[in-house]
Design a protein around this motif. Structure first.
Motif, PDB file in Angstrom:
ATOM      1  N   GLN A   1      -7.918  -1.488   7.401  1.00 15.37           N
ATOM      2  CA  GLN A   1      -8.018  -0.796   6.098  1.00 15.37           C
ATOM      3  C   GLN A   1      -6.849   0.158   5.888  1.00 15.37           C
ATOM      4  OE1 GLN A   1     -11.599   1.433   5.143  1.00 15.37           O
ATOM      5  NE2 GLN A   1     -12.847  -0.200   6.006  1.00 15.37           N
ATOM      6  N   GLY A   2      -6.503   0.879   6.944  1.00 12.91           N
ATOM      7  CA  GLY A   2      -5.383   1.816   6.863  1.00 12.91           C
ATOM      8  C   GLY A   2      -4.074   1.088   6.605  1.00 12.91           C
ATOM      9  N   LEU A   3      -3.910  -0.089   7.230  1.00 11.02           N
ATOM     10  CA  LEU A   3      -2.680  -0.862   7.018  1.00 11.02           C
ATOM     11  C   LEU A   3      -2.600  -1.401   5.597  1.00 11.02           C
ATOM     12  CD1 LEU A   3      -2.370  -2.844  10.389  1.00 11.02           C
ATOM     13  CD2 LEU A   3      -0.898  -0.982   9.584  1.00 11.02           C
ATOM     14  N   VAL A   4      -3.754  -1.769   5.038  1.00  9.11           N
ATOM     15  CA  VAL A   4      -3.768  -2.205   3.642  1.00  9.11           C
ATOM     16  C   VAL A   4      -3.272  -1.057   2.756  1.00  9.11           C
ATOM     17  CG1 VAL A   4      -5.218  -2.933   1.702  1.00  9.11           C
ATOM     18  CG2 VAL A   4      -5.606  -3.913   3.974  1.00  9.11           C
ATOM     19  N   ALA A   5      -3.785   0.152   3.030  1.00 12.77           N
ATOM     20  CA  ALA A   5      -3.400   1.324   2.227  1.00 12.77           C
ATOM     21  C   ALA A   5      -1.906   1.607   2.367  1.00 12.77           C
ATOM     22  CB  ALA A   5      -4.217   2.542   2.666  1.00 12.77           C
ATOM     23  N   LEU A   6      -1.411   1.514   3.594  1.00 13.59           N
ATOM     24  CA  LEU A   6       0.008   1.769   3.827  1.00 13.59           C
ATOM     25  C   LEU A   6       0.863   0.650   3.221  1.00 13.59           C
ATOM     26  CD1 LEU A   6       1.599   4.007   5.223  1.00 13.59           C
ATOM     27  CD2 LEU A   6       1.368   2.759   7.387  1.00 13.59           C
TER      28      LEU A   6
ATOM     29  N   SER B   1      -3.188  -7.809   7.038  1.00 10.24           N
ATOM     30  CA  SER B   1      -3.625  -6.560   6.403  1.00 10.24           C
ATOM     31  C   SER B   1      -2.471  -5.944   5.610  1.00 10.24           C
ATOM     32  CB  SER B   1      -4.115  -5.572   7.463  1.00 10.24           C
ATOM     33  OG  SER B   1      -5.127  -6.151   8.254  1.00 10.24           O
ATOM     34  N   VAL B   2      -1.271  -5.963   6.198  1.00 14.02           N
ATOM     35  CA  VAL B   2      -0.090  -5.421   5.504  1.00 14.02           C
ATOM     36  C   VAL B   2       0.180  -6.222   4.228  1.00 14.02           C
ATOM     37  CG1 VAL B   2       2.402  -5.053   5.673  1.00 14.02           C
ATOM     38  CG2 VAL B   2       0.943  -4.627   7.670  1.00 14.02           C
ATOM     39  N   TRP B   3       0.127  -7.547   4.349  1.00 12.91           N
ATOM     40  CA  TRP B   3       0.419  -8.395   3.184  1.00 12.91           C
ATOM     41  C   TRP B   3      -0.653  -8.225   2.116  1.00 12.91           C
ATOM     42  CZ3 TRP B   3       1.141 -12.914   7.142  1.00 12.91           C
ATOM     43  CH2 TRP B   3       2.320 -12.682   7.857  1.00 12.91           C
TER      44      TRP B   3
ATOM     45  N   ASP C   1     -12.644   8.204  10.464  1.00 14.73           N
ATOM     46  CA  ASP C   1     -11.823   8.672   9.353  1.00 14.73           C
ATOM     47  C   ASP C   1     -10.373   8.201   9.479  1.00 14.73           C
ATOM     48  OD1 ASP C   1     -10.831  10.210  11.348  1.00 14.73           O
ATOM     49  OD2 ASP C   1     -11.187  12.138  10.376  1.00 14.73           O
ATOM     50  N   VAL C   2     -10.148   7.270  10.384  1.00 16.53           N
ATOM     51  CA  VAL C   2      -8.785   6.768  10.596  1.00 16.53           C
ATOM     52  C   VAL C   2      -8.222   6.174   9.314  1.00 16.53           C
ATOM     53  CG1 VAL C   2      -7.525   4.876  11.705  1.00 16.53           C
ATOM     54  CG2 VAL C   2      -8.887   6.445  13.084  1.00 16.53           C
TER      55      VAL C   2
END
Lengths: 81, 392
Positions: free
Chosen positions: B75-80, B249-251, B15-16
């Motif tokens: 995935q979390g970095l994409v969301a952030l 992922s961030v980009w 769930d990270v």
């Protein structure tokens, strides 16, 4: 020139070591002696020219170029020497 | 060896990404404009991540971390990245350092530091570049000096992102005072043995919240906090592929939010005149194709890295290195292309700074991607490797 002499000449010309090639043993870690990954590519190209062969894909790794002994073993394997 | 963090519920694998997404939407998004405007550290976002135990997401469970996969963290970095690219970039840089410690920190002191990191949710920064090396992170001027089991180190660092808000800095340096400049190690530097003297300010076009100022860094510590493996190997096996995967992922997050805005814009136009195809609808279809390439490239690169595992020969092969460099160059180029296309779709509404469709911050952040480790330097490295790559 012997194989070892040729290897040492290539390292002198292209290895960009921080120490004289004559002063290192065949087991000295060449990367520890200052050879960069860029320099190792030039060493490889010069070896292929000097011995007229191509390293195989599986030999294109750091350990093949980590010492004079490792290079000699790679050269002999590829040239059938 | 397991223990329960006293600051956070144990991060639960699986769930990270969902918890990072919630923080992105509830905390990072609302703060993003102020972080960007003031060029300040996104303290509320990092505190929220700490409270959820997410700074230790990549730390193995046996050390008290979350044991999450790179896919989840990506995935979390994409969301952030969709909500606040500065926050996402800080977290990306932190996870890169954590991965280096997890995969290469094989000393007693570094193993116990991993537990400490998980327990206290320490934020890691990085000091790789140095004044006098011309931006080449694979050579160092400064050197580690060890006496009586203690190391000493001083580095003139042109950039250490968020150093003032970090809990420790991983620093590259020559292995000894006698080592050539390419024989480098990584050292964990932390209080009380860490002193940072700020040099200059960070007032940049984008990623303004990363606070990437220069510092003179002076550190002492236990000699066991020097990572034993060479930096060359750590870089090849972990730091470089991790950096390119996490940054991408961030980009991708920045690009994904731009595409979302563009789609909403076109849909709003469609609702105004049902039956008439909005003029930008085809361009939206075009940019969606490119966006999917971006998504798939990040996923396939994550899979390629996972497949290589810890196989040193595979990780150090020329083909793998060329591929990971290609990922960075592609994604840093695609993010700008996509944001620019989305601006054409949304028109002046995206150019203005006061509309819900404004893409100003997206564009400014995106422009940094090809500059942080300049794409020309990466292409020069690939050009060099391609001189010897076999097509086998």
């Amino acid at each position: 020139m012997t194989v070892d002499e040729t290897i040492r000449q290539v390292l002198t010309d292209h290895g960009r070591l921080a120490v004289a090639v004559d002063s290192i043993s065949e087991d000295t870690d060449l990367f520890g002696a200052g050879m960069t990954s860029h320099a190792s590519v030039n060493v490889m190209l010069a070896l292929e020219d000097a011995f007229d062969f191509e390293f195989s894909e599986k030999m294109l790794k750091k350990s093949t170029f980590e010492s004079i002994a490792a290079i000699r073993s790679g050269v002999l394997e590829m040239t059938g020497g | 060896m397991t223990h329960v963090s006293d600051v956070a519920p144990m991060t639960r694998a699986g769930d990270v990404a969902a918890r990072m997404t919630a923080i992105a939407d509830e905390v990072a998004g609302p703060a993003a404009a102020d972080v960007d405007d003031k060029g300040r550290f996104p303290i509320e976002t990092i505190d929220a991540l700490k409270a959820e135990g997410l700074l230790a997401a990549l730390v193995p469970v046996e050390f008290g971390g979350g044991g999450a996969s790179l896919e989840e963290v990506s995935q979390g970095l994409v969301a952030l990245g969709r909500r606040c690219a500065s926050s996402a970039m800080i977290l990306a840089m932190h996870h890169i350092q954590v991965a280096c410690l997890v995969r290469h920190g094989h000393t007693g002191a570094l193993r116990s530091y991993l537990q400490e990191l998980a327990e206290h949710q320490n934020l890691l920064a990085s000091a790789t570049t140095e004044v006098g090396t011309g931006g080449d992170v694979r050579s160092s001027v400064c050197a580690v000096e060890v006496t009586d089991g203690r190391f000493r180190l001083e580095k003139q660092a042109p950039v250490i992102s968020y150093a003032d808000d970090s809990d420790a800095v991983l620093v590259t340096a020559r292995r000894t005072a006698d080592s050539p400049e390419s024989d480098q190690v990584i050292v964990l530097c932390r209080p009380p043995g860490l002193e940072l003297e700020q040099v200059g300010e960070w007032n940049a076009l984008g990623f303004r919240g990363t606070c990437s100022t220069g510092f003179v860094l002076r550190a002492t510590g236990d000699a066991d906090e020097v990572l034993p493996e060479s930096y060359a190997d750590i870089s090849t096996h972990t730091m470089l592929p991790m950096a390119h995967l996490m940054w991408s992922s961030v980009w991708l997050g920045i690009a994904s939010d731009a595409v979302d805005l563009a789609r909403r814009f076109v849909q709003r136009e469609a609702r105004r005149k049902p039956g008439t195809m909005p003029p930008a609808a085809l361009r939206l279809a075009d940019v969606t194709v490119v966006h999917q390439q971006f998504v798939d490239m990040v996923q396939s690169s994550l899979a390629r890295y996972a497949a290589a595992g810890t196989d040193a020969d595979r990780l150090s092969s020329i083909g793998f290195g060329v591929g990971m460099n290609a990922l960075k160059v592609s994604s840093s180029t695609l993010v700008v292309d996509i944001v620019r296309e989305c601006m054409l779709i949304c028109g002046l509404a995206s150019y203005r700074l006061d509309t819900p469709f404004s893409l100003g911050r997206h564009l400014r952040d995106a422009m940094g991607a090809s500059l942080m480790v300049n794409n020309d330097r990466i292409m020069a490295n690939n050009a060099q490797m391609l001189l010897v790559l076999r097509g086998e």
